[in-house]
Design a protein around this motif. Structure first.
Motif, PDB file in Angstrom:
ATOM      1  N   GLU A  23     -18.784 -28.312  -9.109  1.00 52.78           N
ATOM      2  CA  GLU A  23     -19.686 -29.235  -8.369  1.00 52.78           C
ATOM      3  C   GLU A  23     -18.825 -29.922  -7.285  1.00 52.78           C
ATOM      4  O   GLU A  23     -19.361 -30.220  -6.200  1.00 52.78           O
ATOM      5  CB  GLU A  23     -20.280 -30.480  -9.348  1.00 52.78           C
ATOM      6  N   LEU A  24     -17.533 -30.346  -7.674  1.00 56.14           N
ATOM      7  CA  LEU A  24     -16.763 -30.999  -6.800  1.00 56.14           C
ATOM      8  C   LEU A  24     -16.456 -30.362  -5.426  1.00 56.14           C
ATOM      9  O   LEU A  24     -16.457 -30.645  -4.335  1.00 56.14           O
ATOM     10  CB  LEU A  24     -15.243 -31.281  -7.196  1.00 56.14           C
ATOM     11  N   ILE A  25     -16.378 -28.742  -5.386  1.00 54.42           N
ATOM     12  CA  ILE A  25     -16.131 -27.950  -4.222  1.00 54.42           C
ATOM     13  C   ILE A  25     -17.441 -27.900  -3.611  1.00 54.42           C
ATOM     14  O   ILE A  25     -17.403 -27.819  -2.291  1.00 54.42           O
ATOM     15  CB  ILE A  25     -15.658 -26.580  -4.671  1.00 54.42           C
ATOM     16  N   ARG A  26     -18.438 -27.751  -4.250  1.00 52.91           N
ATOM     17  CA  ARG A  26     -19.806 -27.329  -3.609  1.00 52.91           C
ATOM     18  C   ARG A  26     -20.173 -28.963  -2.745  1.00 52.91           C
ATOM     19  O   ARG A  26     -20.655 -28.657  -1.638  1.00 52.91           O
ATOM     20  CB  ARG A  26     -21.002 -27.502  -4.619  1.00 52.91           C
ATOM     21  N   ASN A  27     -19.744 -30.019  -3.182  1.00 53.26           N
ATOM     22  CA  ASN A  27     -20.020 -31.139  -2.444  1.00 53.26           C
ATOM     23  C   ASN A  27     -18.902 -31.577  -1.336  1.00 53.26           C
ATOM     24  O   ASN A  27     -19.050 -32.523  -0.543  1.00 53.26           O
ATOM     25  CB  ASN A  27     -20.019 -32.461  -3.467  1.00 53.26           C
ATOM     26  N   MET A  28     -17.974 -30.730  -1.345  1.00 58.10           N
ATOM     27  CA  MET A  28     -16.669 -31.136  -0.534  1.00 58.10           C
ATOM     28  C   MET A  28     -16.889 -30.373   0.967  1.00 58.10           C
ATOM     29  O   MET A  28     -17.118 -29.511   1.066  1.00 58.10           O
ATOM     30  CB  MET A  28     -15.438 -30.497  -1.199  1.00 58.10           C
ATOM     31  N   LEU A  81      -7.092 -28.996   0.050  1.00 57.96           N
ATOM     32  CA  LEU A  81      -7.014 -28.698  -1.471  1.00 57.96           C
ATOM     33  C   LEU A  81      -6.287 -27.430  -1.472  1.00 57.96           C
ATOM     34  O   LEU A  81      -5.415 -27.271  -2.311  1.00 57.96           O
ATOM     35  CB  LEU A  81      -8.472 -28.603  -2.050  1.00 57.96           C
ATOM     36  N   CYS A  82      -6.476 -26.548  -0.548  1.00 58.50           N
ATOM     37  CA  CYS A  82      -6.069 -25.171  -0.615  1.00 58.50           C
ATOM     38  C   CYS A  82      -4.560 -25.390  -0.374  1.00 58.50           C
ATOM     39  O   CYS A  82      -3.526 -24.663  -0.706  1.00 58.50           O
ATOM     40  CB  CYS A  82      -6.762 -24.267   0.130  1.00 58.50           C
TER      41      CYS A  82
END
Length: 462
Positions: free
Chosen positions: A209-214, A222-223
């Motif tokens: 979920e966090l990545i989808r919204n980021m 992040l990477c």
């Protein structure tokens, strides 16, 4: 119909494998090679000494970032290291027909900012650069990693590289973040919780979920920090945000080529059924802003916390904490809010993009840097600098007492001569706080752009 259960990492590995060399070593085809002014001249010198041509010059792009100054009005002659390296770098790139975004180029900047924004870093690619934070490009769905100078030479000469195959790990990040909490906080939380060796031997893919919204630039942060958790590779499966980000960029595919490219990209993502060697699920909802207190990114706590005690830690951890407290001149139990600072640096390949600068400007508008604090904002590239100036962000920052710099790695590693003085504290949006990283005796506190901006205004960590 058989479902493809290969994760993104395995699909990219298979697409680029030339030969299985045995014992998990593979000869891999390299799509993109980036050079910068620190390791680039040496790799080009090795190529010249071997009397070999560059195998595929069109796949190689270069830009100065490590050794050039970020001070306003900088020239290459103002830095002795840059004055020595740039003529060699320029001559080598010209001699081998490599594209160089030189100091006077409107595309110049930090290599890990330039690659994505120019469309040189694309989903599905293999990408190498002589810099450990090359994993940044994995945010686009590329297999990207840092290499040494001799490996750079090998890529220049053959457009291939023999690589030890890692295992694949999936980290599912669930929950939503507070408005003042960002990807830098997430990574400091993860590294401090999981440890600096958690990712060793793995290619880490983030999802959930966090990545989808980021947004894309936050995914890059992040990477970028993943290598500080021990993994050379960080990936995020490309989605609609990725495709929209890439489309129309200067070096991205155009017209009919775009249609074929997009179709290819849509086949790359991992699925819920993908076979990962390891899966981890972490709920990050409720975490606050984080800041480092010690000498590794794992030495990080919430901004309202205290320097931790060594009690309850194993021998190695206790020894590391003791060494950190000695170097940072901090006593266990000291509230971070009581720590006064001398410098603030906002920039780098971690947090030098336009979205980062917008957040800082929003916080400091109408306010002023605290007395005794020297605060810098250094955009990650010339396009970032130009866009920020078109929005008037540079005026807001200058009025607040910030120095507005030229694109450069600058204080991240201090290898251009711009350093934090011995014994001085710097809240920095960079990725490493190792002993002497920002200069001999420099004391670095890693933080997000929001936390760094607030520290600049108050003169302490808050």
């Amino acid at each position: 119909m058989c479902m493809d259960k290969r994760p993104l990492f395995q699909k990219l590995w298979d697409l680029h494998t030339i030969r299985d060399m045995g014992e998990d070593n593979y000869l891999i085809a390299i799509d993109r090679c980036f050079l910068h002014d620190l390791s680039g001249p040496a790799a080009l010198g090795m190529l010249q000494k071997s009397r070999r041509p560059a195998r595929d010059p069109g796949r190689v792009f270069a830009t100065p970032d490590h050794l050039i100054l970020s001070a306003p009005g900088r020239t290459e002659e103002m830095s002795p290291l840059s004055a020595r390296s740039m003529p060699l770098f320029r001559m080598g790139c010209k001699g081998y027909g490599l594209s160089l975004f030189d100091l006077d180029s409107p595309q110049q900047g930090i290599v890990h900012v330039v690659g994505p924004e120019q469309g040189l870093s694309l989903p599905g690619m293999t990408i190498v650069c002589g810099d450990s934070h090359t994993c940044t490009h994995g945010a686009l769905g590329a297999l990207a990693w840092g290499v040494g100078t001799s490996e750079l030479y090998h890529v220049l000469a053959t457009q291939t590289l023999m690589v030890k195959k890692p295992k694949a790990m999936y980290i599912e990040l669930t929950g939503r973040l507070a408005d003042d909490v960002g990807p830098m906080d997430v990574m400091l939380y993860l590294i401090s919780t999981l440890g600096v060796d958690f990712g060793i031997g793995f290619a880490v893919e983030y999802g959930g979920e966090l990545i989808r919204n980021m947004e894309m630039e936050d995914r890059m942060t992040l990477c970028n920090l993943t290598v500080e958790m021990g993994s050379e590779y960080a990936l995020i499966s490309p989605d609609e945000k990725t495709i929209a980000y890439v489309k129309g960029r200067p070096y991205a595919p155009k017209s009919e080529a775009w249609d074929a490219f997009e179709a290819h990209v849509r086949e790359l993502p991992s699925s819920e059924e993908s076979d990962f060697d390891k899966r981890v699920k972490i709920d990050v909802s409720g975490i606050g802003r984080f800041v480092s207190w010690g000498i590794t990114p794992a030495h990080a706590v919430g901004v309202g916390a205290c320097v931790p005690e060594a009690e309850g830690l194993d021998e190695a951890q206790a020894r590391s904490c003791k060494e950190a407290c000695q170097y940072m001149d901090l006593a266990p139990g000291t509230p971070l809010s009581e720590i006064k600072i001398d410098r603030v640096f906002i920039g780098s390949c971690s947090n030098g993009r336009l979205s980062n600068i917008r957040r800082v400007a929003e916080i400091v508008e109408g306010k002023h840097v605290a007395d005794g604090v020297e605060a810098w904002v250094v955009p990650g590239s010339q396009p970032v600098k130009k866009a920020a100036e078109e929005e008037g962000l540079d005026i807001i920052l200058k009025n607040a007492g910030f120095i507005w710099g030229e694109p450069s790695c600058s204080l991240c590693g201090g290898c251009n001569g711009e350093q934090v003085a011995s014994g001085k504290r710097c809240v920095s949006t960079t990725n490493r706080n190792f002993i002497g990283r920002q200069g001999p005796g420099a004391r670095t506190h890693l933080a997000s752009p929001i936390t760094a901006a607030r520290a600049a205004l108050s003169g302490k960590i808050e």
